[in-house]
Write an enzyme that holds these catalytic residues in place. Structure first.
Site, PDB file in Angstrom:
ATOM      1  N   HIS A 161      22.767  48.214  -1.682  1.00  0.00           N
ATOM      2  CA  HIS A 161      23.249  49.571  -1.419  1.00  0.00           C
ATOM      3  C   HIS A 161      24.656  49.797  -1.964  1.00  0.00           C
ATOM      4  O   HIS A 161      25.230  50.863  -1.776  1.00  0.00           O
ATOM      5  CB  HIS A 161      23.215  49.813   0.106  1.00  0.00           C
ATOM      6  CG  HIS A 161      23.331  51.237   0.506  1.00  0.00           C
ATOM      7  ND1 HIS A 161      24.407  51.727   1.219  1.00  0.00           N
ATOM      8  CD2 HIS A 161      22.509  52.296   0.305  1.00  0.00           C
ATOM      9  CE1 HIS A 161      24.241  53.013   1.455  1.00  0.00           C
ATOM     10  NE2 HIS A 161      23.098  53.387   0.905  1.00  0.00           N
ATOM     11  N   LYS A 176      27.895  50.533  -4.449  1.00  0.00           N
ATOM     12  CA  LYS A 176      28.198  51.402  -5.588  1.00  0.00           C
ATOM     13  C   LYS A 176      29.519  50.916  -6.182  1.00  0.00           C
ATOM     14  O   LYS A 176      30.597  51.230  -5.660  1.00  0.00           O
ATOM     15  CB  LYS A 176      28.325  52.865  -5.182  1.00  0.00           C
ATOM     16  CG  LYS A 176      27.010  53.503  -4.717  1.00  0.00           C
ATOM     17  CD  LYS A 176      26.792  53.366  -3.247  1.00  0.00           C
ATOM     18  CE  LYS A 176      25.542  54.116  -2.803  1.00  0.00           C
ATOM     19  NZ  LYS A 176      25.221  53.859  -1.388  1.00  0.00           N
ATOM     20  N   ASP A 197      36.502  46.262 -17.868  1.00  0.00           N
ATOM     21  CA  ASP A 197      37.385  45.277 -18.512  1.00  0.00           C
ATOM     22  C   ASP A 197      38.068  44.333 -17.523  1.00  0.00           C
ATOM     23  O   ASP A 197      39.088  43.716 -17.856  1.00  0.00           O
ATOM     24  CB  ASP A 197      38.454  45.984 -19.360  1.00  0.00           C
ATOM     25  CG  ASP A 197      37.861  46.617 -20.613  1.00  0.00           C
ATOM     26  OD1 ASP A 197      36.784  46.172 -21.042  1.00  0.00           O
ATOM     27  OD2 ASP A 197      38.488  47.557 -21.157  1.00  0.00           O
ATOM     28  N   HIS A 214      27.625  62.600   3.049  1.00  0.00           N
ATOM     29  CA  HIS A 214      27.186  61.292   2.567  1.00  0.00           C
ATOM     30  C   HIS A 214      28.319  60.273   2.582  1.00  0.00           C
ATOM     31  O   HIS A 214      28.145  59.121   2.190  1.00  0.00           O
ATOM     32  CB  HIS A 214      26.623  61.426   1.141  1.00  0.00           C
ATOM     33  CG  HIS A 214      25.810  60.264   0.693  1.00  0.00           C
ATOM     34  ND1 HIS A 214      26.262  59.333  -0.215  1.00  0.00           N
ATOM     35  CD2 HIS A 214      24.554  59.873   1.031  1.00  0.00           C
ATOM     36  CE1 HIS A 214      25.320  58.423  -0.425  1.00  0.00           C
ATOM     37  NE2 HIS A 214      24.275  58.713   0.310  1.00  0.00           N
ATOM     38  N   LYS A 240      31.365  57.601   3.711  1.00  0.00           N
ATOM     39  CA  LYS A 240      31.512  56.433   4.584  1.00  0.00           C
ATOM     40  C   LYS A 240      32.982  56.028   4.536  1.00  0.00           C
ATOM     41  O   LYS A 240      33.353  55.035   3.892  1.00  0.00           O
ATOM     42  CB  LYS A 240      30.641  55.264   4.100  1.00  0.00           C
ATOM     43  CG  LYS A 240      29.153  55.610   3.860  1.00  0.00           C
ATOM     44  CD  LYS A 240      28.884  55.931   2.441  1.00  0.00           C
ATOM     45  CE  LYS A 240      27.410  55.979   2.083  1.00  0.00           C
ATOM     46  NZ  LYS A 240      26.582  56.863   2.850  1.00  0.00           N
ATOM     47  N   ASP A 265      45.403  55.342  12.603  1.00  0.00           N
ATOM     48  CA  ASP A 265      46.856  55.496  12.665  1.00  0.00           C
ATOM     49  C   ASP A 265      47.361  56.012  11.314  1.00  0.00           C
ATOM     50  O   ASP A 265      46.714  56.860  10.702  1.00  0.00           O
ATOM     51  CB  ASP A 265      47.513  54.201  13.110  1.00  0.00           C
ATOM     52  CG  ASP A 265      47.199  53.878  14.576  1.00  0.00           C
ATOM     53  OD1 ASP A 265      46.848  54.817  15.316  1.00  0.00           O
ATOM     54  OD2 ASP A 265      47.293  52.709  14.968  1.00  0.00           O
TER      55      ASP A 265
END
Length: 409
Positions: free
Chosen positions: A113, A115, A120, A293, A295, A300
């Site tokens: 899952h 991404k 380089d 979508h 996450k 603080d």
């Protein structure tokens, strides 16, 4: 991963596909030696075609290009799409491709899952944005709200090593891994900013709960505010307990969840926790403009996280995930500002007075939810665990050549 703080990094927050895709494609076009992309979903739409063109162009000019897609998230890429990449020299690998039964994909659990993009060995992108047009505003009411970060600095060395190791474990072996690392430059260790960063992953072997532990630790030590924006929210008992404790000791705890979910079950599952959270003092906001979508979270004025991990059973107990944890006031301020803007202009706050269910049913339901949240990480461990398997895809053979497509590595 070491889970140690790495100093001297610079981060840029990228919100939605409008910011993410142009920057990633620009950096791929500027790559000199190597491009590595991992994504859960790659579709043959306008975004997928742009990625296709950028990777193909890079490979044709001699850049080493590796693309890893997930067999469940990206199941329908055409032979022509794959051939356009592999014929140019792009190495395309599918994580655990699964067969179908009566047209249904059955390989639901323990998916790749993540991404990730690494250019380089000097620049990395981490977040929750897939390569699909539904992350762009012009997709319409179902366009997704999401976040990623662009990183430079010493932390990129760890991310680079991680993505190379993922390819090696999937079939290339330790010798290939050592050669690719040796070919990398050392300028990647030069400081580019002031942020301390950890690259934290979740797998089904050594790092089964690292991301959740970081969340719990940050919530446990919070003194002033916690803002968590998470698309799929049904965390374990311990994380819920830390959030309730934080709110009860006076921390301003805010959750941004889906109000217009891409899957109805998402809102149903999250709303089953509303009583537990609201009565402890947690503030809940539902994002209602389009599917959330993201996450991400801030705690603080220094701690932040951006990544691929939801706070649900799939992400916390089954899938392969990656987040960056950031300790930096400037980045925290930027992300918190975006989330506050989201709450002011795109969210509806859920009020305790709106929860009007019959108290007897609520008591019974709460009992079952409590025990589900308490024990599901252990139940998840009973599901079959398999070694990650990468299937390399090759260009179709020329007619009459007698060659066959490469089997699983």
């Amino acid at each position: 991963m070491s889970n140690n703080w790495v100093a001297g990094n610079h981060l840029e927050l990228l919100e939605n596909g409008e910011a993410f895709y142009p920057r990633v494609f620009e950096m791929i076009r500027a790559a000199e030696r190597e491009v590595i992309v991992e994504t859960f979903i790659l579709l043959e739409d306008k975004v997928g075609e742009q990625l296709h063109a950028a990777l193909r162009s890079a490979a044709l000019r001699g850049v080493k290009v590796d693309l890893m897609i997930d067999g469940f998230g990206s199941p329908d890429l055409s032979p022509a799409f794959i051939e356009g990449l592999t014929s140019a020299g792009v190495k395309v690998r599918v994580f655990d491709p699964g067969s179908r039964l009566f047209g249904q994909r059955l390989n639901l659990f323990r998916r790749m899952h993540r991404k990730l993009v690494v250019i380089d060995g000097l620049r990395a992108f981490v977040g929750g944005i897939n390569f699909s047009a539904d992350h762009l505003m012009d997709f319409g009411p179902k366009a997704k709200q999401d976040y990623a970060v662009e990183l430079t600095g010493p932390i990129v060395s760890e991310i680079h090593r991680f993505v190379l190791h993922a390819i090696a474990v999937g079939g290339k072996g330790p010798g290939w891994f050592r050669r690719r690392l040796k070919a990398a430059r050392h300028e990647e260790r030069a400081p580019t900013g002031t942020a301390d960063v950890q690259f934290v992953t979740r797998d089904n072997r050594r790092h089964t709960n690292d991301i959740e532990r970081h969340y719990r630790a940050a919530i446990r030590t919070a003194r002033h505010r916690i803002i968590i924006a998470n698309a799929y929210f049904f965390p374990g008992y311990r994380l819920i307990k830390e959030m309730r404790r934080a709110a009860r000791r006076g921390v301003d705890v805010r959750l941004i969840l889906q109000g217009e979910p891409d899957m109805p079950i998402v809102k149903v599952a999250a709303s089953m926790l509303y009583h537990h959270l609201l009565h402890a003092g947690v503030h809940i906001y539902e994002y209602c403009e389009r599917p959330l979508h993201g996450k991400v979270a801030v705690v603080d004025d220094r701690w932040s996280t951006v990544g691929s991990s939801n706070l649900d059973p799939l992400s916390l107990s089954l899938n392969l995930e990656s987040n960056v944890i950031v300790r930096d006031k400037d980045f925290n301020h930027v992300l918190a500002g975006r989330l506050n803007e989201l709450m002011r202009h795109g969210c509806k706050q859920v009020q305790t007075s709106e929860l009007t269910e019959w108290s007897g049913w609520r008591l019974v339901r709460s009992f079952f939810i409590f025990h589900l949240l308490r024990w599901y990480p252990r139940w998840a461990s009973w599901l079959p665990r398999h070694a990650p398997r990468l299937k390399p895809l090759e260009a179709p053979p020329e007619p009459g050549s007698g060659a066959t497509q490469t089997d699983a590595a």
